[in-house]
Scaffold this motif. Structure first.
Motif, PDB file in Angstrom:
ATOM      1  N   ALA A  15       0.679  -1.021  -0.278  1.00 41.36           N
ATOM      2  CA  ALA A  15      -0.028  -0.069   0.066  1.00 41.36           C
ATOM      3  C   ALA A  15       0.701   1.147  -0.160  1.00 41.36           C
ATOM      4  N   ALA A  16       1.948   1.393   0.832  1.00 45.05           N
ATOM      5  CA  ALA A  16       2.797   2.426   0.926  1.00 45.05           C
ATOM      6  C   ALA A  16       3.354   2.813  -0.446  1.00 45.05           C
ATOM      7  N   VAL A  17       4.008   1.865  -1.195  1.00 47.98           N
ATOM      8  CA  VAL A  17       4.786   1.721  -2.598  1.00 47.98           C
ATOM      9  C   VAL A  17       3.506   2.290  -3.427  1.00 47.98           C
ATOM     10  N   CYS A  18       2.249   1.673  -3.365  1.00 47.21           N
ATOM     11  CA  CYS A  18       1.060   2.162  -4.213  1.00 47.21           C
ATOM     12  C   CYS A  18       0.753   3.521  -4.114  1.00 47.21           C
ATOM     13  N   GLY A  19       0.925   4.047  -2.938  1.00 46.18           N
ATOM     14  CA  GLY A  19       0.532   5.319  -2.647  1.00 46.18           C
ATOM     15  C   GLY A  19       1.284   6.361  -3.369  1.00 46.18           C
ATOM     16  N   VAL A  20       2.715   5.953  -3.099  1.00 42.97           N
ATOM     17  CA  VAL A  20       3.792   6.890  -3.533  1.00 42.97           C
ATOM     18  C   VAL A  20       3.668   6.899  -5.290  1.00 42.97           C
ATOM     19  N   LEU A  21       3.529   5.783  -5.969  1.00 39.68           N
ATOM     20  CA  LEU A  21       3.360   5.791  -7.133  1.00 39.68           C
ATOM     21  C   LEU A  21       2.162   6.729  -7.683  1.00 39.68           C
ATOM     22  N   MET A  22       0.907   6.658  -6.978  1.00 41.92           N
ATOM     23  CA  MET A  22      -0.089   7.491  -7.429  1.00 41.92           C
ATOM     24  C   MET A  22       0.262   9.094  -7.157  1.00 41.92           C
ATOM     25  N   GLY A  23       0.993   9.323  -5.953  1.00 43.06           N
ATOM     26  CA  GLY A  23       1.327  10.765  -5.895  1.00 43.06           C
ATOM     27  C   GLY A  23       2.308  11.368  -7.168  1.00 43.06           C
ATOM     28  N   LYS A  24       3.195  10.279  -7.347  1.00 36.22           N
ATOM     29  CA  LYS A  24       4.227  10.632  -8.490  1.00 36.22           C
ATOM     30  C   LYS A  24       3.642  11.022  -9.575  1.00 36.22           C
TER      31      LYS A  24
ATOM     32  N   CYS B 226       5.120   6.486 -17.101  1.00 33.28           N
ATOM     33  CA  CYS B 226       4.526   4.959 -17.862  1.00 33.28           C
ATOM     34  C   CYS B 226       4.979   4.169 -16.701  1.00 33.28           C
ATOM     35  N   LEU B 227       3.922   3.388 -16.352  1.00 29.77           N
ATOM     36  CA  LEU B 227       4.052   2.065 -15.310  1.00 29.77           C
ATOM     37  C   LEU B 227       4.011   0.862 -16.197  1.00 29.77           C
ATOM     38  N   ASP B 228       5.179   0.114 -16.194  1.00 35.06           N
ATOM     39  CA  ASP B 228       5.226  -1.277 -17.093  1.00 35.06           C
ATOM     40  C   ASP B 228       4.097  -1.961 -16.787  1.00 35.06           C
ATOM     41  N   PRO B 229       3.236  -2.527 -17.773  1.00 37.79           N
ATOM     42  CA  PRO B 229       1.935  -3.049 -17.333  1.00 37.79           C
ATOM     43  C   PRO B 229       2.315  -4.371 -16.735  1.00 37.79           C
ATOM     44  N   GLU B 230       3.318  -4.909 -16.908  1.00 36.37           N
ATOM     45  CA  GLU B 230       3.585  -6.239 -16.259  1.00 36.37           C
ATOM     46  C   GLU B 230       4.203  -6.026 -14.683  1.00 36.37           C
ATOM     47  N   SER B 231       4.268  -5.032 -14.428  1.00 32.80           N
ATOM     48  CA  SER B 231       4.687  -4.672 -12.878  1.00 32.80           C
ATOM     49  C   SER B 231       4.019  -5.489 -11.728  1.00 32.80           C
ATOM     50  N   PHE B 232       4.543  -5.850 -10.789  1.00 33.65           N
ATOM     51  CA  PHE B 232       3.820  -6.665  -9.700  1.00 33.65           C
ATOM     52  C   PHE B 232       4.861  -6.564  -8.711  1.00 33.65           C
TER      53      PHE B 232
ATOM     54  N   SER C 265       9.347  12.004 -20.224  1.00 35.46           N
ATOM     55  CA  SER C 265       8.527  11.118 -19.739  1.00 35.46           C
ATOM     56  C   SER C 265       9.440  10.590 -18.609  1.00 35.46           C
ATOM     57  N   VAL C 266       8.859   9.884 -17.725  1.00 32.38           N
ATOM     58  CA  VAL C 266       9.548   9.163 -16.606  1.00 32.38           C
ATOM     59  C   VAL C 266       8.941   7.468 -16.811  1.00 32.38           C
ATOM     60  N   ASP C 267       9.626   6.225 -16.745  1.00 36.46           N
ATOM     61  CA  ASP C 267       9.412   4.891 -17.082  1.00 36.46           C
ATOM     62  C   ASP C 267       9.497   4.357 -15.787  1.00 36.46           C
ATOM     63  N   PHE C 268       8.739   3.579 -15.150  1.00 37.98           N
ATOM     64  CA  PHE C 268       8.981   3.073 -13.912  1.00 37.98           C
ATOM     65  C   PHE C 268       8.550   1.558 -13.973  1.00 37.98           C
TER      66      PHE C 268
ATOM     67  N   SER D 220      13.217  -0.385 -11.349  1.00 38.56           N
ATOM     68  CA  SER D 220      13.485   0.553 -12.461  1.00 38.56           C
ATOM     69  C   SER D 220      12.969   1.720 -12.666  1.00 38.56           C
ATOM     70  N   VAL D 221      13.822   2.862 -12.599  1.00 38.45           N
ATOM     71  CA  VAL D 221      13.348   4.270 -13.153  1.00 38.45           C
ATOM     72  C   VAL D 221      14.168   4.792 -14.052  1.00 38.45           C
ATOM     73  N   CYS D 222      13.491   5.087 -15.160  1.00 37.11           N
ATOM     74  CA  CYS D 222      14.245   5.927 -16.460  1.00 37.11           C
ATOM     75  C   CYS D 222      13.604   7.115 -16.598  1.00 37.11           C
ATOM     76  N   ASP D 223      14.392   8.183 -16.909  1.00 38.75           N
ATOM     77  CA  ASP D 223      13.907   9.314 -17.517  1.00 38.75           C
ATOM     78  C   ASP D 223      14.675   9.895 -18.799  1.00 38.75           C
ATOM     79  N   ASN D 224      14.013  10.600 -19.581  1.00 36.98           N
ATOM     80  CA  ASN D 224      14.660  10.982 -20.661  1.00 36.98           C
ATOM     81  C   ASN D 224      15.350  12.447 -20.657  1.00 36.98           C
TER      82      ASN D 224
END
Length: 233
Positions: free
Chosen positions: A75-84, A96-102, A140-143, A155-159
């Motif tokens: 839940a904590a990580v999910c909350g951070v992702l929503m905020g960012k 961009c959140l990788d759709p295979e993330s889990f 973009s930011v890819d996570f 993984s966190v990537c920015d361009n």
């Protein structure tokens, strides 16, 4: 003797308080903007358009929220992702959140605070790199986060492409920063490296100046089957 402002800045980065506060601020700001848009449409007597706006916002928000809560069990990580993600929308950055993330909730092995510091700081660094460069179309930011084969991979990537050879050689030094902002900085990556090392993991940086910067974190965890995996797969 230490300057109290320095201690406060370090404490905030260590505990992840800034990440939670920023997430709440962004969500509150987004909510107010949407309420004002709805209010304006109603005052203009564009009732059909107001209904369409509410429906589209509700569908998109529920879809994104449902996806994150289904795939990110912590839940904590999910909350951070929503905020960012909200912060990126606010700035005009594509998140961009990788759709295979889990990711399972592994509170018994890795405490929430550690994951929040790692994920929150890496995402914040990526956003700030794009801000300092100047946010342009296509920013973009890819996570991605994967919990499998006995490891959590983040993984966190920015361009923005702002990392240079000189900066890369000193990335994890305490107090070192390439940021131009005036307030105290230079503890984020140092704290992440300290936490990752303590957990027996690794953190690496791949980059191409002017093109991209990508941080990859690997944390060892139990490879035994998790109940939450069965809920999705």
């Amino acid at each position: 003797m230490r300057d109290m402002s320095e201690l406060q800045a370090m404490a905030e980065e260590i505990t992840g308080v800034r990440t939670y506060v920023e997430s709440l601020r962004v969500q509150g700001h987004e909510f107010m903007n949407k309420l004002q848009a709805i209010s304006g449409l109603i005052q203009l007597r564009r009732y059909d358009r107001a209904i369409e706006f509410i429906a589209s916002e509700t569908d998109s928000r529920h879809s994104a929220t449902a996806f994150m809560t289904e795939r990110i069990k912590n839940a904590a990580v999910c909350g951070v992702l929503m905020g960012k993600a909200g912060r990126c929308r606010e700035l005009g950055i594509q998140f961009c959140l990788d759709p295979e993330s889990f990711c399972c909730d592994r509170g018994g092995e890795i405490n929430d605070r550690s994951l929040v510091i790692i994920v929150g700081n890496l995402l914040q660094n990526a956003i700030e790199a794009l801000e300092e460069k100047g946010i342009a179309p296509g920013a973009s930011v890819d996570f991605s986060i994967f919990d499998e084969s006995g490891h959590i991979l983040i993984s966190v990537c920015d361009n923005a492409g702002t990392l240079t050879d000189e900066g890369a050689s000193r990335l994890f030094e305490k107090g070192f920063t390439t940021k131009k902002k005036a307030e105290l900085s230079g503890f984020g990556l140092y704290n992440i490296k300290t936490i990752v090392d303590a957990l027996g993991g690794t953190i690496t940086a791949d980059y191409e100046t002017g093109n991209f910067t990508e941080f990859t974190v690997s944390l060892p965890v139990s490879s035994s089957a998790d109940p939450c995996l069965k809920e999705v797969f």
